[in-house]
Design a protein around this motif. Structure first.
Motif, PDB file in Angstrom:
ATOM      1  N   MET A 146       0.880  -1.170   0.061  1.00 50.17           N
ATOM      2  CA  MET A 146       0.060   0.061   0.035  1.00 50.17           C
ATOM      3  C   MET A 146       0.828   1.247   0.124  1.00 50.17           C
ATOM      4  N   ALA A 147       0.991   1.943  -1.163  1.00 44.70           N
ATOM      5  CA  ALA A 147       1.586   3.235  -1.173  1.00 44.70           C
ATOM      6  C   ALA A 147       1.090   4.159  -0.588  1.00 44.70           C
ATOM      7  N   LEU A 148       1.632   5.042   0.359  1.00 47.38           N
ATOM      8  CA  LEU A 148       0.779   6.281   0.850  1.00 47.38           C
ATOM      9  C   LEU A 148       0.637   7.393  -0.155  1.00 47.38           C
ATOM     10  N   THR A 149      -0.043   8.223  -0.073  1.00 48.10           N
ATOM     11  CA  THR A 149      -0.360   9.418  -0.825  1.00 48.10           C
ATOM     12  C   THR A 149       0.406  10.484  -0.335  1.00 48.10           C
ATOM     13  N   GLY A 150       0.810  11.733  -0.706  1.00 44.97           N
ATOM     14  CA  GLY A 150       1.468  12.571  -0.055  1.00 44.97           C
ATOM     15  C   GLY A 150       0.559  13.352   1.009  1.00 44.97           C
ATOM     16  N   ALA A 151      -0.701  13.480   0.956  1.00 46.47           N
ATOM     17  CA  ALA A 151      -1.612  13.895   1.884  1.00 46.47           C
ATOM     18  C   ALA A 151      -1.548  12.932   3.242  1.00 46.47           C
ATOM     19  N   GLN A 152      -1.392  11.727   2.824  1.00 46.72           N
ATOM     20  CA  GLN A 152      -1.437  10.649   3.986  1.00 46.72           C
ATOM     21  C   GLN A 152      -0.137  10.800   4.633  1.00 46.72           C
ATOM     22  N   VAL A 153       1.022  10.892   4.125  1.00 53.11           N
ATOM     23  CA  VAL A 153       2.355  10.952   4.617  1.00 53.11           C
ATOM     24  C   VAL A 153       2.473  12.608   5.243  1.00 53.11           C
ATOM     25  N   LYS A 154       1.835  13.513   4.844  1.00 54.64           N
ATOM     26  CA  LYS A 154       1.777  14.464   5.794  1.00 54.64           C
ATOM     27  C   LYS A 154       0.963  14.635   6.896  1.00 54.64           C
ATOM     28  N   GLN A 155      -0.290  13.924   6.849  1.00 56.65           N
ATOM     29  CA  GLN A 155      -0.822  13.674   8.011  1.00 56.65           C
ATOM     30  C   GLN A 155      -0.276  12.754   9.115  1.00 56.65           C
ATOM     31  N   LEU A 156       0.408  11.735   8.718  1.00 49.76           N
ATOM     32  CA  LEU A 156       1.165  10.680   9.468  1.00 49.76           C
ATOM     33  C   LEU A 156       2.279  11.297  10.207  1.00 49.76           C
ATOM     34  N   ARG A 157       3.132  12.232   9.275  1.00 50.62           N
ATOM     35  CA  ARG A 157       4.184  13.100   9.779  1.00 50.62           C
ATOM     36  C   ARG A 157       3.797  13.799  10.930  1.00 50.62           C
ATOM     37  N   SER A 158       2.566  14.585  10.859  1.00 48.10           N
ATOM     38  CA  SER A 158       2.371  15.611  12.105  1.00 48.10           C
ATOM     39  C   SER A 158       1.755  14.633  13.082  1.00 48.10           C
ATOM     40  N   MET A 159       1.255  13.612  12.997  1.00 49.63           N
ATOM     41  CA  MET A 159       0.925  12.800  14.044  1.00 49.63           C
ATOM     42  C   MET A 159       2.112  12.194  14.957  1.00 49.63           C
ATOM     43  N   ALA A 160       3.106  11.716  13.983  1.00 49.49           N
ATOM     44  CA  ALA A 160       4.391  11.113  14.644  1.00 49.49           C
ATOM     45  C   ALA A 160       5.129  12.144  15.262  1.00 49.49           C
ATOM     46  N   HIS A 161       5.416  13.191  14.777  1.00 48.80           N
ATOM     47  CA  HIS A 161       5.994  14.402  15.395  1.00 48.80           C
ATOM     48  C   HIS A 161       6.050  14.264  17.088  1.00 48.80           C
ATOM     49  N   HIS A 162       4.919  14.140  17.670  1.00 53.02           N
ATOM     50  CA  HIS A 162       4.681  14.293  18.956  1.00 53.02           C
ATOM     51  C   HIS A 162       4.963  12.687  19.976  1.00 53.02           C
ATOM     52  N   LEU A 163       5.312  11.781  19.125  1.00 51.34           N
ATOM     53  CA  LEU A 163       5.447  10.499  19.605  1.00 51.34           C
ATOM     54  C   LEU A 163       6.934  10.350  20.144  1.00 51.34           C
ATOM     55  N   ASN A 164       7.129   9.694  21.261  1.00 51.43           N
ATOM     56  CA  ASN A 164       8.594   9.224  21.663  1.00 51.43           C
ATOM     57  C   ASN A 164       8.925   8.111  21.047  1.00 51.43           C
ATOM     58  N   PRO A 165      10.136   7.963  20.771  1.00 52.36           N
ATOM     59  CA  PRO A 165      10.556   6.781  20.191  1.00 52.36           C
ATOM     60  C   PRO A 165      10.200   5.477  20.958  1.00 52.36           C
ATOM     61  N   ALA A 166       9.596   4.192  20.454  1.00 52.06           N
ATOM     62  CA  ALA A 166       9.195   3.413  21.107  1.00 52.06           C
ATOM     63  C   ALA A 166      10.033   1.973  20.798  1.00 52.06           C
ATOM     64  N   ILE A 167      10.643   1.997  19.540  1.00 52.63           N
ATOM     65  CA  ILE A 167      11.577   1.106  19.180  1.00 52.63           C
ATOM     66  C   ILE A 167      13.097   1.862  19.283  1.00 52.63           C
ATOM     67  N   ILE A 168      14.089   0.918  19.843  1.00 50.82           N
ATOM     68  CA  ILE A 168      15.404   1.472  19.602  1.00 50.82           C
ATOM     69  C   ILE A 168      16.160   0.501  18.974  1.00 50.82           C
ATOM     70  N   ILE A 169      16.903   0.965  17.893  1.00 50.99           N
ATOM     71  CA  ILE A 169      17.771  -0.020  17.308  1.00 50.99           C
ATOM     72  C   ILE A 169      19.379   0.080  17.698  1.00 50.99           C
ATOM     73  N   GLY A 170      19.825  -0.692  18.217  1.00 54.13           N
ATOM     74  CA  GLY A 170      21.185  -0.504  18.732  1.00 54.13           C
ATOM     75  C   GLY A 170      22.468  -1.298  17.913  1.00 54.13           C
ATOM     76  N   LYS A 171      23.342  -1.762  18.578  1.00 50.61           N
ATOM     77  CA  LYS A 171      24.451  -2.592  18.082  1.00 50.61           C
ATOM     78  C   LYS A 171      24.187  -3.730  17.091  1.00 50.61           C
ATOM     79  N   SER A 172      22.917  -4.525  17.852  1.00 46.39           N
ATOM     80  CA  SER A 172      22.608  -5.856  17.070  1.00 46.39           C
ATOM     81  C   SER A 172      21.833  -5.447  15.682  1.00 46.39           C
ATOM     82  N   ASP A 173      21.544  -4.335  15.617  1.00 44.28           N
ATOM     83  CA  ASP A 173      20.811  -3.851  14.129  1.00 44.28           C
ATOM     84  C   ASP A 173      19.419  -4.181  14.339  1.00 44.28           C
ATOM     85  N   VAL A 174      18.893  -4.550  13.170  1.00 41.38           N
ATOM     86  CA  VAL A 174      17.373  -5.034  13.014  1.00 41.38           C
ATOM     87  C   VAL A 174      17.425  -6.569  12.957  1.00 41.38           C
TER      88      VAL A 174
END
Length: 99
Positions: free
Chosen positions: A1-29
């Motif tokens: 599912m490819a996101l449209t420009g408007a959808q990306v803009k909406q999600l970016r604004s929602m994600a701005h206020h979030l704190n990182p929930a997933i931390i990627i360290g030396k063991s990578d993904v």
């Protein structure tokens, strides 16, 4: 599912206020990171992740690899942080209504 420009803009604004929930360290993904991210996406649909300096991956590389393994979309990559979106299959959560 490819996101449209408007959808990306909406999600970016929602994600701005979030704190990182997933931390990627030396063991990578690894499998644990993927499982944790899938569980978080099923519950919240949008997750912010952070890549530590000890990781051998850049934020863009980590975002693309994690998105591919979780069947999610990369919303945004800024510095050492990135956001992913995937529509949840759960019926008991309030879903993000994309424009």
């Amino acid at each position: 599912m490819a996101l449209t420009g408007a959808q990306v803009k909406q999600l970016r604004s929602m994600a701005h206020h979030l704190n990182p929930a997933i931390i990627i360290g030396k063991s990578d993904v690894n499998e644990g990171t993927v499982e944790q991210t899938v569980a978080y996406l099923e519950k919240h649909e949008l997750v912010k992740c952070s890549v530590l300096d000890g990781s051998s991956l850049s934020a863009r590389e980590a975002a693309e690899e994690l998105a591919e393994r979780c069947h999610a979309e990369v919303v945004q990559v800024i510095g050492r942080k990135f956001s992913l979106y995937r529509e949840s299959s759960r019926k008991d959560i309030e879903k993000i209504k994309l424009v």
